[in-house]
Design an enzyme around this catalytic site. Structure first.
Site, PDB file in Angstrom:
ATOM      1  N   GLN A 189       0.893  -1.192   0.028  1.00  0.00           N
ATOM      2  CA  GLN A 189       0.144   0.117   0.140  1.00  0.00           C
ATOM      3  C   GLN A 189       0.943   1.230  -0.108  1.00  0.00           C
ATOM      4  O   GLN A 189       0.902   2.192   0.806  1.00  0.00           O
ATOM      5  CB  GLN A 189      -0.970  -0.155   1.288  1.00  0.00           C
ATOM      6  CG  GLN A 189      -1.928  -1.475   1.187  1.00  0.00           C
ATOM      7  CD  GLN A 189      -2.840  -1.301   2.333  1.00  0.00           C
ATOM      8  OE1 GLN A 189      -3.424  -0.348   2.913  1.00  0.00           O
ATOM      9  NE2 GLN A 189      -2.786  -2.456   3.219  1.00  0.00           N
ATOM     10  N   HIS A 191       8.850  -3.597  -1.467  1.00  0.00           N
ATOM     11  CA  HIS A 191       8.115  -3.811  -2.495  1.00  0.00           C
ATOM     12  C   HIS A 191       8.167  -2.683  -3.360  1.00  0.00           C
ATOM     13  O   HIS A 191       8.030  -2.967  -4.702  1.00  0.00           O
ATOM     14  CB  HIS A 191       6.668  -3.883  -1.942  1.00  0.00           C
ATOM     15  CG  HIS A 191       5.682  -4.178  -3.175  1.00  0.00           C
ATOM     16  ND1 HIS A 191       5.593  -5.295  -3.943  1.00  0.00           N
ATOM     17  CD2 HIS A 191       4.497  -3.452  -3.683  1.00  0.00           C
ATOM     18  CE1 HIS A 191       4.863  -5.206  -4.905  1.00  0.00           C
ATOM     19  NE2 HIS A 191       3.798  -4.053  -4.710  1.00  0.00           N
ATOM     20  N   LYS A 247       0.779  -9.072 -17.464  1.00  0.00           N
ATOM     21  CA  LYS A 247      -0.679  -9.633 -16.964  1.00  0.00           C
ATOM     22  C   LYS A 247      -1.631  -8.433 -16.958  1.00  0.00           C
ATOM     23  O   LYS A 247      -1.220  -7.227 -16.737  1.00  0.00           O
ATOM     24  CB  LYS A 247      -0.241 -10.032 -15.445  1.00  0.00           C
ATOM     25  CG  LYS A 247       0.110  -9.110 -14.435  1.00  0.00           C
ATOM     26  CD  LYS A 247       0.353  -9.751 -13.165  1.00  0.00           C
ATOM     27  CE  LYS A 247       0.743  -8.744 -11.945  1.00  0.00           C
ATOM     28  NZ  LYS A 247       1.154  -9.738 -10.853  1.00  0.00           N
ATOM     29  N   ARG A 255      -5.299  -7.135 -15.083  1.00  0.00           N
ATOM     30  CA  ARG A 255      -6.137  -7.406 -14.086  1.00  0.00           C
ATOM     31  C   ARG A 255      -7.442  -6.661 -14.412  1.00  0.00           C
ATOM     32  O   ARG A 255      -7.471  -5.544 -14.863  1.00  0.00           O
ATOM     33  CB  ARG A 255      -5.624  -6.942 -12.829  1.00  0.00           C
ATOM     34  CG  ARG A 255      -4.308  -7.605 -12.119  1.00  0.00           C
ATOM     35  CD  ARG A 255      -3.911  -7.186 -11.041  1.00  0.00           C
ATOM     36  NE  ARG A 255      -2.630  -7.755 -10.340  1.00  0.00           N
ATOM     37  CZ  ARG A 255      -2.613  -9.026  -9.619  1.00  0.00           C
ATOM     38  NH1 ARG A 255      -3.622  -9.528  -9.234  1.00  0.00           N
ATOM     39  NH2 ARG A 255      -1.412  -9.386  -9.281  1.00  0.00           N
ATOM     40  N   ASP A 298       2.053 -14.157  -2.174  1.00  0.00           N
ATOM     41  CA  ASP A 298       1.058 -14.339  -0.934  1.00  0.00           C
ATOM     42  C   ASP A 298       0.068 -15.592  -1.553  1.00  0.00           C
ATOM     43  O   ASP A 298       0.418 -16.649  -0.892  1.00  0.00           O
ATOM     44  CB  ASP A 298       0.254 -13.084  -1.131  1.00  0.00           C
ATOM     45  CG  ASP A 298      -0.699 -12.810  -0.197  1.00  0.00           C
ATOM     46  OD1 ASP A 298      -0.905 -13.618   0.676  1.00  0.00           O
ATOM     47  OD2 ASP A 298      -1.310 -11.623  -0.054  1.00  0.00           O
ATOM     48  N   THR A 318      -1.227 -15.934  -8.990  1.00  0.00           N
ATOM     49  CA  THR A 318      -0.447 -15.191 -10.242  1.00  0.00           C
ATOM     50  C   THR A 318       0.744 -15.970 -10.605  1.00  0.00           C
ATOM     51  O   THR A 318       1.114 -16.368 -11.888  1.00  0.00           O
ATOM     52  CB  THR A 318      -0.157 -13.635  -9.880  1.00  0.00           C
ATOM     53  OG1 THR A 318      -1.250 -13.077  -9.581  1.00  0.00           O
ATOM     54  CG2 THR A 318       0.648 -13.005 -11.195  1.00  0.00           C
TER      55      THR A 318
END
Length: 342
Positions: free
Chosen positions: A105, A138, A203, A205, A233, A237
């Site tokens: 986030q 990240h 990819k 989404r 996670d 994916t």
């Protein structure tokens, strides 16, 4: 050299990694480095209580605590431990956060959403922590969320050593794959280290957590593909990307992921996937299901964290550990010397 020895204290998030870091520091220094005797417990209503049983006045303290699941509890443990040390007159408090939670986030993706990574960084600074040591944030810009020094280690040098060992040093049919456009820089870093070409899985989404479609950019025909990413996670994916690569002509698919969150059906998906192996680090303590999974392997980060802590304590370079020549000695014994040539 600093007047006081470095001292380690650990929360409940990843005690095994904290113990391993202490053992590595003992090997490097030739004298015992253990965890400070303390208790980190919960009252019946869930409130966290910390008590340090040793004198830490004037000490250079390192709190080892990943903010992994349960993220909120582990984050509060970190903050309360920092408060206990600050009120006990520790000279400096460094938070060693192998896995930095809330890092996904890091920006506003739509209206009326928080930037939780910034809020957490503010809490850490307000808690009296003076430096942060972490691995594979990240998003690199999270370092700028802090008003204190942040040392961000990278798993790619460790992965490079492991890949050269596992593939016998022959990279002629190996291709590194980024599972999305955002991870290209991370994948390119690993590809450069092992001398392999780079491909991308693009990819699309339609909503968060669901992948509508994937396209392979690059020719993977006859290649052993290595997917590299920072977080796994639910593994949805990752497993889908492996299928797409095999359909595009890859002979094998392996994955190297820094932080194995492995929530929900992740282990089952990896077990049943076309991936030959998934390699994760120990920044997040592996569950029993992860340890018992035949195609999941864990590589240690304790040697790198131990040397980084010693370098911070000594006031020497942490970024020097990203060079193979500096990394080789601290991983000696884990891999044959012949695999470390590049």
């Amino acid at each position: 050299m600093a007047a006081q020895d470095p001292k380690l204290i650990s929360g409940n998030a990843n005690k095994s990694l904290a113990d391993a870091i202490g053992k590595r520091m003992t090997m490097h220094r030739g004298m015992q480095v253990g965890l400070v005797d303390a208790r980190v417990e919960r009252f019946n209503d869930g409130e966290i209580f910390v008590e340090v049983f040793e004198n830490v006045r004037g000490e250079d303290m390192f709190i080892i605590q990943s903010t992994s699941k349960p993220a909120n509890d582990n984050l509060m443990e970190l903050l309360i431990m920092a408060d206990a040390l600050r009120r006990s007159s520790a000279s400096r408090i460094t938070a060693v956060i192998p896995y930095f939670g809330y890092a996904r986030q890091d920006r506003r993706t739509k209206a009326r959403t928080p930037i939780s990574a910034k809020m957490v960084s503010n809490m850490i600074v307000a808690g009296g922590i003076e430096r942060v040591l972490t691995m594979d944030l990240h998003a690199a810009q999270i370092q700028g969320f802090f008003d204190i020094p942040v040392d961000n280690l990278y798993a790619s040098p460790i992965f490079a050593l492991d890949i050269l060992h596992q593939f016998g040093g022959d990279m002629s049919d190996v291709m590194v794959v980024s599972p999305d456009v955002g991870g290209v820089a991370r994948a390119r870093e690993l590809a450069t280290r092992i001398g392999a070409p780079l491909s991308i899985v693009d990819k699309r989404r339609e909503k968060a957590g669901e992948v509508a479609g994937m396209t392979v950019i690059g020719d993977v025909t006859g290649k052993k593909c290595i997917i590299v990413d920072d977080i796994c996670d639910t593994a949805g994916t990752l497993c889908k990307a492996a299928e797409v690569l095999m359909e595009a002509g890859a002979t094998e698919v392996h994955s190297y992921i820094t932080h194995g969150v492995m929530s929900g059906p992740a282990v089952e998906r990896v077990t049943n996937s076309v991936m030959k192996s998934l390699v994760i680090t120990d920044t997040i303590e592996a569950t029993e299901h992860v340890e018992n999974c035949a195609n999941i392997r864990v590589v240690p980060t304790a040697p790198m964290f131990a040397q980084s802590i010693l370098n911070i304590w000594n006031g020497t370079s942490v970024s020097s550990l990203f060079d193979t020549a500096s990394l080789v000695p601290i991983y000696e014994g884990l891999y044959p010397k012949g695999m470390w040539g590049r």
